[in-house]
Each structure stands twice: as C-alpha cells, then as structure tokens.
Design an enzyme around this catalytic site. Structure first.
Site, short mmCIF file in Angstrom:
data_model
loop_
_atom_site.label_atom_id
_atom_site.label_comp_id
_atom_site.label_asym_id
_atom_site.label_seq_id
_atom_site.Cartn_x
_atom_site.Cartn_y
_atom_site.Cartn_z
N ILE A 1 0.84 -1.20 0.00
CA ILE A 1 0.00 0.00 0.00
C ILE A 1 0.87 1.25 0.00
O ILE A 1 0.62 2.21 -0.75
CB ILE A 1 -0.96 -0.01 1.22
CG1 ILE A 1 -1.97 -1.15 1.06
CG2 ILE A 1 -1.65 1.34 1.38
CD1 ILE A 1 -2.81 -1.42 2.29
N ALA B 1 -3.28 3.15 8.46
CA ALA B 1 -2.67 1.87 8.88
C ALA B 1 -3.56 1.19 9.92
O ALA B 1 -4.53 0.51 9.58
CB ALA B 1 -1.27 2.12 9.41
N ARG B 2 -3.26 1.41 11.16
CA ARG B 2 -4.06 0.91 12.28
C ARG B 2 -4.02 1.94 13.39
O ARG B 2 -2.98 2.61 13.60
CB ARG B 2 -3.46 -0.40 12.83
CG ARG B 2 -3.80 -1.63 12.03
CD ARG B 2 -5.27 -2.02 12.17
NE ARG B 2 -5.61 -3.19 11.37
CZ ARG B 2 -6.04 -3.16 10.11
NH1 ARG B 2 -6.21 -2.01 9.50
NH2 ARG B 2 -6.35 -4.27 9.47
N GLU C 1 -12.53 1.08 17.74
CA GLU C 1 -13.48 1.32 16.65
C GLU C 1 -14.77 0.57 16.92
O GLU C 1 -14.71 -0.58 17.38
CB GLU C 1 -12.87 0.88 15.31
CG GLU C 1 -11.65 1.69 14.93
CD GLU C 1 -11.00 1.23 13.63
OE1 GLU C 1 -11.58 0.39 12.92
OE2 GLU C 1 -9.91 1.73 13.32
N HIS D 1 -12.94 4.06 9.02
CA HIS D 1 -12.19 2.89 8.56
C HIS D 1 -12.71 2.43 7.18
O HIS D 1 -13.25 1.32 7.05
CB HIS D 1 -12.27 1.74 9.57
CG HIS D 1 -11.17 0.72 9.39
ND1 HIS D 1 -10.64 -0.02 10.41
CD2 HIS D 1 -10.51 0.32 8.27
CE1 HIS D 1 -9.71 -0.84 9.95
NE2 HIS D 1 -9.61 -0.64 8.63
P1 NAP Z 1 2.91 -4.87 3.62
O1 NAP Z 1 3.04 -5.00 2.14
O2 NAP Z 1 3.28 -6.02 4.48
O3 NAP Z 1 3.76 -3.59 4.02
C1 NAP Z 1 4.00 -3.26 5.34
C2 NAP Z 1 5.17 -2.27 5.39
O4 NAP Z 1 5.34 -1.89 6.76
C3 NAP Z 1 6.48 -2.83 4.90
O5 NAP Z 1 7.06 -1.90 4.05
C4 NAP Z 1 7.33 -3.01 6.16
O6 NAP Z 1 8.67 -2.66 5.85
C5 NAP Z 1 6.71 -2.01 7.12
N1 NAP Z 1 6.80 -2.51 8.49
C6 NAP Z 1 6.41 -3.71 8.96
N2 NAP Z 1 6.68 -3.81 10.26
C7 NAP Z 1 7.29 -2.65 10.63
C8 NAP Z 1 7.82 -2.17 11.84
N3 NAP Z 1 7.79 -2.91 12.96
N4 NAP Z 1 8.33 -0.92 11.85
C9 NAP Z 1 8.38 -0.18 10.71
N5 NAP Z 1 7.89 -0.60 9.54
C10 NAP Z 1 7.36 -1.82 9.49
O7 NAP Z 1 1.44 -4.50 4.03
P2 NAP Z 1 0.32 -3.75 3.16
O8 NAP Z 1 -0.43 -4.73 2.36
O9 NAP Z 1 0.94 -2.56 2.50
O10 NAP Z 1 -0.65 -3.27 4.35
C11 NAP Z 1 -0.16 -2.43 5.37
C12 NAP Z 1 -1.22 -2.21 6.43
O11 NAP Z 1 -2.22 -1.32 5.98
C13 NAP Z 1 -2.03 -3.46 6.86
O12 NAP Z 1 -1.30 -4.32 7.70
C14 NAP Z 1 -3.22 -2.83 7.54
O13 NAP Z 1 -2.95 -2.65 8.90
C15 NAP Z 1 -3.34 -1.47 6.83
N6 NAP Z 1 -4.57 -1.41 6.02
C16 NAP Z 1 -5.52 -0.49 6.34
C17 NAP Z 1 -6.69 -0.41 5.59
C18 NAP Z 1 -7.76 0.61 5.91
O14 NAP Z 1 -8.91 0.35 5.64
N7 NAP Z 1 -7.42 1.76 6.43
C19 NAP Z 1 -6.91 -1.29 4.53
C20 NAP Z 1 -5.90 -2.20 4.23
C21 NAP Z 1 -4.73 -2.25 4.98
P3 NAP Z 1 9.90 -3.33 6.62
O15 NAP Z 1 9.67 -4.81 6.57
O16 NAP Z 1 11.11 -2.88 5.85
O17 NAP Z 1 9.89 -2.78 8.00
#
Ligand code: NAP
Length: 329
Positions: free
Chosen positions: A172, A247-248, A277, A295
């Site tokens: 994302i 994010a969350r 929420e 959300h």
């Molecule tokens: P993703 O592809 O797994 O990407 C997560 C990113 O966060 C990676 O670049 C990772 O990089 C980084 N990360 C992970 N753990 C970390 C940490 N401890 N400290 C710093 N950076 C960290 O996930 P995605 O598919 O993009 O989704 C991301 C999140 O968006 C989901 O998990 C969800 O919580 C949220 N989301 C929200 C909605 C909404 O409705 N608002 C909808 C969908 C998703 P590194 O590994 O290099 O740290």
C-alpha cells in the site's frame, strides 16, 4: 485455484439444492458485511451467525471455517470453541485482530486478501491528505451555511513541494508513493529495511518526522508497531506537521496525538483508523484540525467485491486441495 476452477466450483454449488449443502463445511461469520459481499459468500457457503452459535452451541461442531473482516477480533477462546475449525479467511490485509500464534499451534490456516485493496487504500490516503491541506470538509460547510457571504475562506496549504514521509513502504505504501510523485513532493520512508526505490530511507522514525512536513502511516498494526507515533515523534514533526493514518489505530498513541493537536504541537491529522473502533466519545470528534473517516480504506464496491472473491478462492482452494491461495506467512 484459477478463475475458471472457481467458476466451476460456484456453478456446482449453485446447481445443488440450497447452497453450501455439504460440498463445503459451514462457515462462522464474524462481523458485518455489505449485503452484496454477504451474498457472494452465501452463493458458495452456508454462513452461521455468531448469535446462532450462542443459542445453539451444537452448531459449533460443524463449522469448518471462519469468514471475517480485518477490523474484528478472532481470539483464541473462539477458536477453542470450534473443534472442526481449519481455516480463518479474513477480508482484508491486516490480521492483527486474529490470535495468529494460537491458530498456528492448532494448525488452523489463516488467509488474508493482499494487493486487491492497495489502490483503494492509496486513493483514500491521498484524498485525506488533500482534504486536510485544503480544509475540504470545512470549505463545504462554509458554502452550505452561507458563511462565504461574510468573509473569505482561510488559506490552505499546497501539496506541491511538501516533504512527505511514508511509515511502511509496503504494497500500500508504494501505491501511495507512486500517486504522490506527480504532485511533486519530496518523498522518504521509514521501515526496517532499505529498499531499491528512489526515495530516502530513514531507520529512525523520529529522524524522519524531523525531516518531513507530512507523515503517512501505512504499516501493519500489532505489537511491533504499537504506539510508534508518540509524543516524541509528534514533537519532531512540529507545528506545521500533518499526520495521515490509514494503517491501524494502534500505531499512534492516541492520547499523545490529541494533546499534540489541541496544543499546536502539530497542525492537523486525517484518520481512517482508531485505537478503538467505532470511535466513541473522543476529543478528536471536537477538533477542527482533524478529518475523521470510519475505517473506509478498502470500502469501494469494486474493491470489496475483489476482496470477497479472493477470500472465497482461499476457502474453496483450501477445502478442495488443502492449500490456500494467499495464506498469511
Ligand atoms: P505490507 O506489504 O506487508 O507492508 C508493510 C510495510 O510496513 C512494509 O514496508 C514493512 O517494511 C513495514 N513494516 C512492517 N513492520 C514494521 C515495523 N515494525 N516498523 C516499521 N515498519 C514496518 O502491508 P500492506 O499490504 O501494504 O498493508 C499495510 C497495512 O495497511 C495493513 O497491515 C493494515 O494494517 C493497513 N490497512 C488499512 C486499511 C484501511 O482500511 N485503512 C486497509 C488495508 C490495509 P519493513 O519490513 O522494511 O519494515
């Protein structure tokens, strides 16, 4: 499982009297789904409501899977009440509400729906940022109430030229970054690993906050990211700083954020997610420098349909071949 195999499975399910009549085990439905999405699931499976489980605990024995959404919790205790549970399919990419370690111990497969929602969440993030900079909700009210007849609307801020830092440059986060490039911003990102991208990497969130004007949060929730945006990070962001959180809620220390917003420590925030929420009574609801969304990152007809389709593919594939399509690693 390929599209044509899924279509064949759906055809077979629909041809039999009463869908989900034994071809696949019944699923427990945890959470509220839009009617169209629920109909997608009901075309293939028998869904059992949580309330039905309470009134007739014997139904628990038949349940082979759970279908849920990422803003609902699936605790260990629920898994323990379902002796035949083999798979939990969440409609969403985040799975921080699922007791994953417990599921692993019990050999229960957990699946999510990555990628299909990237564009929708990225669009919301950019939309929230623009709405915050140009005060769009207030501008709308300004015209509706006739305030425009008495005074000009206060100036907003430009996105062009801003320094934007993305916390979590994953699936994302990258879609957000790509959408921001044409706005001529200076991009950087915070994450544990440096990536092959043309943007500046920070391994300290506080250092990135000091450098940027805007923080966009798109990392996973859970213990590792809990409250990483706290008073120190907000102070580093500074009085002109903006926070956009798709994010969350757990990523932000919400009390610190409220304090920062109320005391000019940062300028504003746009929030799609919250520590609790739906958002109940909260100082955030009374702040004019905040934009709130319930959300809705993935909440478009197109995206929710694709998410349900992928969740169904996971379930059908798992029940027919023993392998899910997008299991959580
Ligand atoms: P993703 O592809 O797994 O990407 C997560 C990113 O966060 C990676 O670049 C990772 O990089 C980084 N990360 C992970 N753990 C970390 C940490 N401890 N400290 C710093 N950076 C960290 O996930 P995605 O598919 O993009 O989704 C991301 C999140 O968006 C989901 O998990 C969800 O919580 C949220 N989301 C929200 C909605 C909404 O409705 N608002 C909808 C969908 C998703 P590194 O590994 O290099 O740290």
């Amino acid at each position: 499982m390929m599209e044509h195999e899924l279509a064949a499975a759906r055809q077979a399910a629909e041809a039999s009297p009463g869908h989900g009549d034994g071809r696949f085990p019944p699923l427990l439905k945890v959470g509220v789904f839009p009617d169209s999405v629920e109909a997608q699931f009901r075309s293939m499976f028998t869904l059992i409501e949580e309330e039905a489980l309470q009134s007739d605990p014997a139904q628990a024995a038949a349940i082979g899977g759970i279908v849920t959404r990422s803003n609902y919790r699936i605790p260990a205790e629920l898994m323990d009440r379902l002796p035949g549970l083999r798979i939990i399919a969440t409609n969403g990419v985040g799975y921080d509400g699922i007791a994953l370690d417990h599921a692993r111990r019990k050999n229960i497969v957990v699946t999510n729906t990555p990628d299909v929602l990237n564009k929708a969440v990225a669009e919301l993030a950019v939309g929230l940022l623009l709405a915050l900079l140009r005060k769009l909700p207030a501008a709308d009210g300004f015209v509706r109430t006739g305030a425009w007849e008495d005074a000009p609307f206060p100036l907003g801020g430009s996105l062009a030229g801003k320094k934007v830092g993305i916390v979590g440059l994953g699936r994302i986060g990258k879609e957000i970054a790509q959408r921001l490039v044409p706005f001529e911003v200076d991009l950087s990102y915070f994450g544990r690993a440096r990536q092959e991208v043309p943007w500046r990497h920070f391994d300290s969130l506080q250092a990135m906050a000091r450098h940027v004007d805007v923080l966009i949060l798109s990392c996973p929730g859970g213990a590792a990211t809990r409250h990483i945006v706290d008073a120190a990070v907000l102070r580093a962001l500074g009085p002109l700083g903006l926070v956009v959180n798709v994010a969350r809620g757990s990523v932000v220390h919400e009390a610190d954020l409220c304090h920062a917003l109320a005391n000019g420590i940062i300028q504003g925030a746009a929030l799609d997610v919250f520590e609790s929420e739906p958002l109940g009574e909260s100082p955030l609801r009374h702040m004019s420098n905040v934009i709130l969304a319930p959300h809705i990152g993935s909440a478009t007809h197109e995206t929710r349909r694709q998410m349900a389709e992928l969740a169904i593919r996971n379930l059908v594939s798992f029940f027919t071949t023993g392998r899910a399509v997008t299991p959580v690693a």
